[in-house]
Scaffold this motif. Structure first.
Motif, PDB file in Angstrom:
ATOM      1  N   THR A  38     -21.737 -11.427-132.753  1.00 19.63           N
ATOM      2  CA  THR A  38     -22.600 -12.079-133.745  1.00 19.63           C
ATOM      3  C   THR A  38     -23.977 -12.420-133.192  1.00 19.63           C
ATOM      4  O   THR A  38     -24.661 -13.277-133.747  1.00 19.63           O
ATOM      5  CB  THR A  38     -21.908 -13.348-134.264  1.00 19.63           C
ATOM      6  OG1 THR A  38     -21.448 -14.136-133.145  1.00 19.63           O
ATOM      7  CG2 THR A  38     -20.722 -13.002-135.150  1.00 19.63           C
ATOM      8  N   GLY A  39     -24.371 -11.751-132.097  1.00 19.66           N
ATOM      9  CA  GLY A  39     -25.721 -11.945-131.605  1.00 19.66           C
ATOM     10  C   GLY A  39     -25.800 -12.583-130.236  1.00 19.66           C
ATOM     11  O   GLY A  39     -24.836 -13.205-129.755  1.00 19.66           O
ATOM     12  N   GLY A  40     -26.970 -12.446-129.609  1.00 14.51           N
ATOM     13  CA  GLY A  40     -27.182 -12.915-128.256  1.00 14.51           C
ATOM     14  C   GLY A  40     -26.899 -14.391-128.033  1.00 14.51           C
ATOM     15  O   GLY A  40     -26.225 -14.748-127.057  1.00 14.51           O
ATOM     16  N   PRO A  41     -27.386 -15.291-128.886  1.00 14.87           N
ATOM     17  CA  PRO A  41     -27.127 -16.715-128.643  1.00 14.87           C
ATOM     18  C   PRO A  41     -25.633 -17.054-128.605  1.00 14.87           C
ATOM     19  O   PRO A  41     -25.209 -17.896-127.795  1.00 14.87           O
ATOM     20  CB  PRO A  41     -27.820 -17.399-129.827  1.00 14.87           C
ATOM     21  CG  PRO A  41     -28.927 -16.450-130.195  1.00 14.87           C
ATOM     22  CD  PRO A  41     -28.359 -15.084-129.988  1.00 14.87           C
ATOM     23  N   ALA A  46     -20.683 -18.328-125.469  1.00 12.28           N
ATOM     24  CA  ALA A  46     -19.338 -17.955-125.027  1.00 12.28           C
ATOM     25  C   ALA A  46     -19.261 -17.901-123.509  1.00 12.28           C
ATOM     26  O   ALA A  46     -18.271 -18.345-122.906  1.00 12.28           O
ATOM     27  CB  ALA A  46     -18.941 -16.611-125.632  1.00 12.28           C
ATOM     28  N   ILE A  47     -20.304 -17.356-122.874  1.00  9.18           N
ATOM     29  CA  ILE A  47     -20.324 -17.305-121.410  1.00  9.18           C
ATOM     30  C   ILE A  47     -20.350 -18.719-120.834  1.00  9.18           C
ATOM     31  O   ILE A  47     -19.621 -19.030-119.878  1.00  9.18           O
ATOM     32  CB  ILE A  47     -21.531 -16.490-120.919  1.00  9.18           C
ATOM     33  CG1 ILE A  47     -21.389 -15.019-121.302  1.00  9.18           C
ATOM     34  CG2 ILE A  47     -21.685 -16.626-119.403  1.00  9.18           C
ATOM     35  CD1 ILE A  47     -22.626 -14.189-121.015  1.00  9.18           C
ATOM     36  N   PRO A  90     -24.030  -6.464-130.091  1.00 12.24           N
ATOM     37  CA  PRO A  90     -25.124  -6.650-131.055  1.00 12.24           C
ATOM     38  C   PRO A  90     -26.071  -7.762-130.638  1.00 12.24           C
ATOM     39  O   PRO A  90     -25.652  -8.809-130.147  1.00 12.24           O
ATOM     40  CB  PRO A  90     -24.378  -7.019-132.352  1.00 12.24           C
ATOM     41  CG  PRO A  90     -23.020  -6.403-132.190  1.00 12.24           C
ATOM     42  CD  PRO A  90     -22.697  -6.527-130.729  1.00 12.24           C
ATOM     43  N   GLY A  91     -27.357  -7.511-130.832  1.00 10.82           N
ATOM     44  CA  GLY A  91     -28.367  -8.508-130.511  1.00 10.82           C
ATOM     45  C   GLY A  91     -28.874  -8.464-129.093  1.00 10.82           C
ATOM     46  O   GLY A  91     -29.727  -9.262-128.704  1.00 10.82           O
ATOM     47  N   PHE A  92     -28.365  -7.507-128.304  1.00  6.88           N
ATOM     48  CA  PHE A  92     -28.791  -7.417-126.914  1.00  6.88           C
ATOM     49  C   PHE A  92     -29.804  -6.290-126.747  1.00  6.88           C
ATOM     50  O   PHE A  92     -29.535  -5.276-126.110  1.00  6.88           O
ATOM     51  CB  PHE A  92     -27.577  -7.201-126.001  1.00  6.88           C
ATOM     52  CG  PHE A  92     -27.090  -8.456-125.348  1.00  6.88           C
ATOM     53  CD1 PHE A  92     -26.813  -9.569-126.113  1.00  6.88           C
ATOM     54  CD2 PHE A  92     -26.912  -8.544-123.983  1.00  6.88           C
ATOM     55  CE1 PHE A  92     -26.364 -10.748-125.532  1.00  6.88           C
ATOM     56  CE2 PHE A  92     -26.467  -9.709-123.382  1.00  6.88           C
ATOM     57  CZ  PHE A  92     -26.201 -10.811-124.167  1.00  6.88           C
ATOM     58  N   ARG A  93     -30.969  -6.481-127.297  1.00  6.52           N
ATOM     59  CA  ARG A  93     -32.073  -5.545-127.086  1.00  6.52           C
ATOM     60  C   ARG A  93     -33.255  -6.342-126.547  1.00  6.52           C
ATOM     61  O   ARG A  93     -33.732  -7.274-127.190  1.00  6.52           O
ATOM     62  CB  ARG A  93     -32.438  -4.825-128.391  1.00  6.52           C
ATOM     63  CG  ARG A  93     -33.543  -3.781-128.216  1.00  6.52           C
ATOM     64  CD  ARG A  93     -33.817  -3.041-129.502  1.00  6.52           C
ATOM     65  NE  ARG A  93     -32.710  -2.202-129.905  1.00  6.52           N
ATOM     66  CZ  ARG A  93     -32.513  -0.956-129.454  1.00  6.52           C
ATOM     67  NH1 ARG A  93     -33.373  -0.424-128.596  1.00  6.52           N
ATOM     68  NH2 ARG A  93     -31.483  -0.249-129.878  1.00  6.52           N
ATOM     69  N   ASP A  94     -33.683  -5.981-125.317  1.00 10.86           N
ATOM     70  CA  ASP A  94     -34.719  -6.741-124.606  1.00 10.86           C
ATOM     71  C   ASP A  94     -34.397  -8.230-124.625  1.00 10.86           C
ATOM     72  O   ASP A  94     -35.227  -9.081-124.937  1.00 10.86           O
ATOM     73  CB  ASP A  94     -36.095  -6.464-125.219  1.00 10.86           C
ATOM     74  CG  ASP A  94     -36.544  -5.033-124.968  1.00 10.86           C
ATOM     75  OD1 ASP A  94     -36.206  -4.483-123.908  1.00 10.86           O
ATOM     76  OD2 ASP A  94     -37.210  -4.456-125.844  1.00 10.86           O
ATOM     77  N   PHE A  95     -33.155  -8.519-124.231  1.00 14.42           N
ATOM     78  CA  PHE A  95     -32.636  -9.890-124.276  1.00 14.42           C
ATOM     79  C   PHE A  95     -32.759 -10.540-122.900  1.00 14.42           C
ATOM     80  O   PHE A  95     -32.247 -10.003-121.902  1.00 14.42           O
ATOM     81  CB  PHE A  95     -31.175  -9.882-124.726  1.00 14.42           C
ATOM     82  CG  PHE A  95     -30.612 -11.245-125.002  1.00 14.42           C
ATOM     83  CD1 PHE A  95     -30.903 -11.907-126.190  1.00 14.42           C
ATOM     84  CD2 PHE A  95     -29.804 -11.878-124.066  1.00 14.42           C
ATOM     85  CE1 PHE A  95     -30.389 -13.169-126.445  1.00 14.42           C
ATOM     86  CE2 PHE A  95     -29.285 -13.140-124.311  1.00 14.42           C
ATOM     87  CZ  PHE A  95     -29.578 -13.787-125.498  1.00 14.42           C
ATOM     88  N   ARG A 100     -31.688 -17.255-120.415  1.00 15.16           N
ATOM     89  CA  ARG A 100     -30.853 -17.973-121.387  1.00 15.16           C
ATOM     90  C   ARG A 100     -29.627 -18.590-120.722  1.00 15.16           C
ATOM     91  O   ARG A 100     -29.226 -19.720-121.059  1.00 15.16           O
ATOM     92  CB  ARG A 100     -30.426 -17.015-122.507  1.00 15.16           C
ATOM     93  CG  ARG A 100     -31.599 -16.459-123.313  1.00 15.16           C
ATOM     94  CD  ARG A 100     -32.276 -17.507-124.180  1.00 15.16           C
ATOM     95  NE  ARG A 100     -33.444 -16.984-124.858  1.00 15.16           N
ATOM     96  CZ  ARG A 100     -33.411 -16.285-125.999  1.00 15.16           C
ATOM     97  NH1 ARG A 100     -32.254 -16.032-126.590  1.00 15.16           N
ATOM     98  NH2 ARG A 100     -34.536 -15.851-126.541  1.00 15.16           N
ATOM     99  N   LEU A 101     -29.028 -17.873-119.785  1.00 18.66           N
ATOM    100  CA  LEU A 101     -27.867 -18.430-119.095  1.00 18.66           C
ATOM    101  C   LEU A 101     -28.275 -19.576-118.174  1.00 18.66           C
ATOM    102  O   LEU A 101     -27.550 -20.575-118.060  1.00 18.66           O
ATOM    103  CB  LEU A 101     -27.160 -17.329-118.289  1.00 18.66           C
ATOM    104  CG  LEU A 101     -26.343 -16.326-119.100  1.00 18.66           C
ATOM    105  CD1 LEU A 101     -25.780 -15.246-118.184  1.00 18.66           C
ATOM    106  CD2 LEU A 101     -25.200 -17.024-119.856  1.00 18.66           C
ATOM    107  N   ARG A 102     -29.425 -19.458-117.536  1.00 16.99           N
ATOM    108  CA  ARG A 102     -29.902 -20.555-116.683  1.00 16.99           C
ATOM    109  C   ARG A 102     -30.095 -21.820-117.510  1.00 16.99           C
ATOM    110  O   ARG A 102     -29.706 -22.917-117.101  1.00 16.99           O
ATOM    111  CB  ARG A 102     -31.228 -20.152-116.030  1.00 16.99           C
ATOM    112  CG  ARG A 102     -31.802 -21.212-115.094  1.00 16.99           C
ATOM    113  CD  ARG A 102     -33.270 -20.944-114.814  1.00 16.99           C
ATOM    114  NE  ARG A 102     -34.050 -20.977-116.060  1.00 16.99           N
ATOM    115  CZ  ARG A 102     -35.090 -20.205-116.316  1.00 16.99           C
ATOM    116  NH1 ARG A 102     -35.507 -19.313-115.434  1.00 16.99           N
ATOM    117  NH2 ARG A 102     -35.747 -20.315-117.466  1.00 16.99           N
TER     118      ARG A 102
END
Length: 309
Positions: A38-41, A46-47, A90-95, A100-102
């Motif tokens: 459902t997208g990068g965020p 989840a991670i 999905p949503g992982f293009r130039d992400f 974001r994880l930091r």
């Protein structure tokens, strides 16, 4: 307590470990959960949740973590932690995955290709320990790899060196996901074998072949020939001392993966590089990506790791 967080981000699952630092990090806690589609965020959330669960299992806190590494699908920019494109997520293009994880975890995060992380793990703690010229090959849902030459990982102009699944091994054949045809992956990757046989898992293709199903046997034999040609090409062009072969299919079907590669090299490779190379199974199993991520995080966080950057 100095701990490391290793993350393996796949198209199906997020897997994390908390490991105690050492020459070979020892796993204290782990977690696994589905990768959101459902997208990068949502993937980042989840991670982060998985990391917290692994920390809880290890009876540790985020403040105990020195650094985190994330093995991710490519292509990506490993220096900036930017995933250019991950078709299965999905949503992982130039992400900006590392940034974001930091922000989500509050620790330094280092991102690299999953196969590069696996090669780091096998070089430091597995079958390639002490080798300066080796190729890591994974035969699983897909087929990929990483190349180490003269003690340095080959990256290429756009960090795609090592995409050996797209090495052409046939003059014709099924269309590959990359858009070409004749690629090693199109013949020998688990996803492609399963699709060609009309089932959901390559293990069923190998089981059918073992039971005498003629169509399954033809598909598996074709995959073996592709792996033979791939191994010959790797030997002749790269002149490695080791070809380290991992992944779930290689682990469960060595007679139909490693053995054809060895046979092809013995029968058809150029003599000088043939005599120098061995095809060996990977040593670290399903944890290889997470352990590689943890090791890479330790090295990069301390200013080392030049050999694989």
């Amino acid at each position: 307590m100095s701990l490391l967080l290793g993350i393996d981000l796949g198209g199906s699952n997020v897997r994390t470990v908390i490991a105690r630092d050492g020459d070979v990090p020892s796993i204290l806690g782990r977690d696994e959960r589905p990768t959101p589609l459902t997208g990068g965020p949502d993937v980042v959330s989840a991670i982060a949740d998985s990391a917290r669960a692994a920390l809880a299992a290890a009876k540790a806190a985020v403040r105990d973590v020195a650094a985190a590494g994330c093995a991710a699908p490519g292509p990506l920019d490993h220096m900036r932690g930017l995933v250019h494109d991950a078709p299965n997520i999905p949503g992982f293009r130039d992400f900006p995955l590392a940034d974001r994880l930091r922000d989500a975890l509050g620790v330094a995060v280092f991102v690299d290709r999953d196969t590069a992380m696996a090669a780091v793990a096998e070089a430091v703690a597995g079958s390639a320990k002490g080798a300066h010229d080796f190729v890591y090959v994974t035969i699983s849902t897909g087929l990929g790899g990483a190349i180490v030459s003269h003690g340095r990982m080959l990256r290429g102009a756009t960090n795609t060196a090592g995409e050996i699944g797209h090495w052409p091994v046939g003059l014709e054949g099924p269309r590959c996901g990359c858009g070409s045809y004749g690629c090693a992956e199109s013949f020998a990757a688990g996803r492609n074998l399963a699709e060609a046989f009309g089932v959901d898992d390559a293990a069923r293709v190998y089981a059918a072949a073992a039971s005498g199903d003629a169509r399954a046997e033809r598909l598996v034999a074709r995959a073996e020939r592709a792996l033979e040609n791939l191994a010959i090409g790797l030997t002749n062009v790269l002149n490695p001392s080791l070809i380290v072969v991992g992944g779930s299919i290689a682990e469960h079907e060595p007679a139909r993966t490693l053995e054809p590669m060895r046979r092809g090299i013995a029968e058809r490779a150029f003599k000088v590089p043939r005599d120098a190379v061995r095809v060996v199974p990977a040593a670290l199993g399903r944890d290889v990506g997470m352990l590689g991520a943890a090791i890479a995080a330790r090295e990069r966080n301390s200013g080392r790791g030049e050999w694989f950057l």
